[in-house]
Design an enzyme around this catalytic site. Structure first.
Site, PDB file in Angstrom:
ATOM      1  N   ARG A 103      38.939  53.522 -23.764  1.00  0.00           N
ATOM      2  CA  ARG A 103      38.439  52.451 -24.627  1.00  0.00           C
ATOM      3  C   ARG A 103      37.107  52.016 -24.052  1.00  0.00           C
ATOM      4  NH1 ARG A 103      41.754  47.468 -27.082  1.00  0.00           N
ATOM      5  NH2 ARG A 103      42.253  49.190 -28.475  1.00  0.00           N
ATOM      6  N   HIS A 130      38.432  53.948 -34.229  1.00  0.00           N
ATOM      7  CA  HIS A 130      39.710  53.666 -33.567  1.00  0.00           C
ATOM      8  C   HIS A 130      40.746  54.609 -34.198  1.00  0.00           C
ATOM      9  CE1 HIS A 130      42.626  51.698 -31.231  1.00  0.00           C
ATOM     10  NE2 HIS A 130      42.524  50.454 -31.678  1.00  0.00           N
ATOM     11  N   GLN A 133      44.631  53.953 -33.872  1.00  0.00           N
ATOM     12  CA  GLN A 133      45.103  52.866 -34.724  1.00  0.00           C
ATOM     13  C   GLN A 133      45.388  53.382 -36.130  1.00  0.00           C
ATOM     14  OE1 GLN A 133      45.725  49.470 -34.151  1.00  0.00           O
ATOM     15  NE2 GLN A 133      46.584  49.640 -36.190  1.00  0.00           N
ATOM     16  N   ASP A 228      40.400  42.938 -40.378  1.00  0.00           N
ATOM     17  CA  ASP A 228      40.362  42.991 -38.915  1.00  0.00           C
ATOM     18  C   ASP A 228      39.700  41.700 -38.432  1.00  0.00           C
ATOM     19  OD1 ASP A 228      40.465  43.812 -36.275  1.00  0.00           O
ATOM     20  OD2 ASP A 228      39.087  45.487 -36.502  1.00  0.00           O
ATOM     21  N   CYS A 269      45.155  45.398 -37.789  1.00  0.00           N
ATOM     22  CA  CYS A 269      45.411  46.170 -36.560  1.00  0.00           C
ATOM     23  C   CYS A 269      45.803  45.266 -35.391  1.00  0.00           C
ATOM     24  CB  CYS A 269      44.189  47.001 -36.219  1.00  0.00           C
ATOM     25  SG  CYS A 269      42.731  46.015 -35.921  1.00  0.00           S
ATOM     26  N   ARG A 297      52.073  52.880 -33.606  1.00  0.00           N
ATOM     27  CA  ARG A 297      51.119  53.422 -32.630  1.00  0.00           C
ATOM     28  C   ARG A 297      51.849  54.350 -31.658  1.00  0.00           C
ATOM     29  NH1 ARG A 297      46.443  50.514 -31.479  1.00  0.00           N
ATOM     30  NH2 ARG A 297      46.047  52.267 -30.073  1.00  0.00           N
TER      31      ARG A 297
HETATM   32  N1   CP Z   1      44.949  47.243 -32.364  1.00  0.00           N
HETATM   33  C1   CP Z   1      44.667  47.408 -31.054  1.00  0.00           C
HETATM   34  O1   CP Z   1      44.027  48.398 -30.651  1.00  0.00           O
HETATM   35  O2   CP Z   1      45.157  46.444 -30.251  1.00  0.00           O
HETATM   36  P1   CP Z   1      44.737  46.204 -28.730  1.00  0.00           P
HETATM   37  O3   CP Z   1      43.278  45.814 -28.722  1.00  0.00           O
HETATM   38  O4   CP Z   1      45.648  45.141 -28.223  1.00  0.00           O
HETATM   39  O5   CP Z   1      44.916  47.511 -27.982  1.00  0.00           O
END
Ligand code: CP
Length: 311
Positions: A103, A130, A133, A228, A269, A297
């Site tokens: 990430r 992402h 997701q 989001d 998400c 997920r």
């Molecule tokens: N949706 C998602 O990626 O959540 P986090 O940022 O908690 O990993």
């Protein structure tokens, strides 16, 4: 052999997405089928930004497959303090681990990591997308709409956004229709290079993506409404007031659902801010699938790990 990476959803062909989601569905129904599949294999999880769902779902996935996940925040690394190059990090971690999730704020850093890694690299969220997701989201749509292909979705709010970009790619790859409603402003609208990429993807695979400024236009006939956070991890706190003002008419309100299809579902998400991008009555109401998304997920990522690691 060169490793296979997942840097954006477009690294998967439509039939590969179908196979992966079929596998995820099977793993969810009967987790025992893949027990010990990644025995003694290690996943390194690099985080430059915070996470709840991504970290826990990948770690749980590895545990259920009898592998091991290592959580690593860049702030504690020589790379994070500017003492080591991404290239050397990639080469080093490839000697310890069987796969890497990362990430990172800048997608270019993920690409550099993948270029020098000798193991699969998976995008756990960058500014360009992402994909993990949205794989979980597609699994959720399959469960609730009967198919993860051919959906009609409205996305409302901040659309210069990694989840929006992955949904736009998913619309093409699953031959679905996505209407994105956001202010006609470079701060909130999809970047031109992403629009160009999506035009090429829809021309090749099908599906459609429209970007409009009127939320009611996007919602007409939508089976799914998605939003989001307006204050994503990258957004500084001093922008909050401006963003709340600029995006106010894109809040997903209960009244707006009148414009969508009668049984329309709500996706987010997470993390969410009630009364910012969505009313509590929506996210906590019967249309909401947000915790199914979060759970899925794990199942989708188990299928992805098995695919990339050959389990
Ligand atoms: N949706 C998602 O990626 O959540 P986090 O940022 O908690 O990993």
């Amino acid at each position: 052999m060169e490793p296979r990476h997942l840097l954006t959803l477009a690294d998967l062909a439509p039939d590969e997405i179908d196979d992966l989601l079929e596998r995820a569905r099977g793993l969810k129904a009967d987790p025992a089928t893949a027990a010990r599949a990644l025995y003694e294999r290690s996943l390194l999880m690099i985080f430059e930004a915070p996470s709840l769902r991504t970290r826990l779902s990948f770690e749980t996935a590895m545990t259920q497959l009898h592998g091991h996940a290592i959580n690593y925040y860049t702030v504690h690394s020589p790379w994070g303090v500017g003492k080591e190059s991404i290239e050397d990090v990639a080469r080093t971690v490839s000697r310890y681990c069987d796969a890497v999730t990362a990430r990172l704020y800048r997608h270019a850093d993920l690409v550099a990591l993948a270029e020098h890694a000798r193991v699969p690299v998976i995008n756990a969220m960058t500014d360009a997308g992402h994909p993990c997701q949205v794989l979980g989201d597609l699994l959720t749509l399959g469960e609730h709409l009967g198919d993860w292909r051919g959906w009609r979705m409205a996305y409302l709010g901040d659309a210069r956004n990694n989840v929006t970009y992955s949904l736009m790619r998913a619309a093409a790859l699953t031959r679905s229709d996505l209407a994105v409603a956001c202010p006609a402003d470079d701060r909130y609208a999809p970047a031109p290079e992403v629009r160009a990429e999506i035009d090429a993807l829809t021309a090749r695979h099908g599906g459609s993506v429209r970007v409009v400024s009127d939320p009611a236009d996007a919602l007409a006939g939508a089976e799914v409404v998605y939003t989001d956070s307006w204050m994503s991890y990258r957004v500084p706190e001093n922008e909050r007031e401006t963003r709340l003002r600029d995006l106010a008419s894109y809040r997903v309100r209960e009244a707006l659902f009148e414009r969508a299809a009668p049984a329309a579902k709500f996706l987010h998400c997470l993390p969410a801010s009630r009364e910012q991008e969505v009313e509590a009555g929506v996210i906590d109401g019967p249309r909401s699938l947000v915790f199914e998304q979060a759970e899925n997920r794990t199942h989708a990522q188990k299928a992805l790990l098995l695919e990339l690691l050959g389990g």
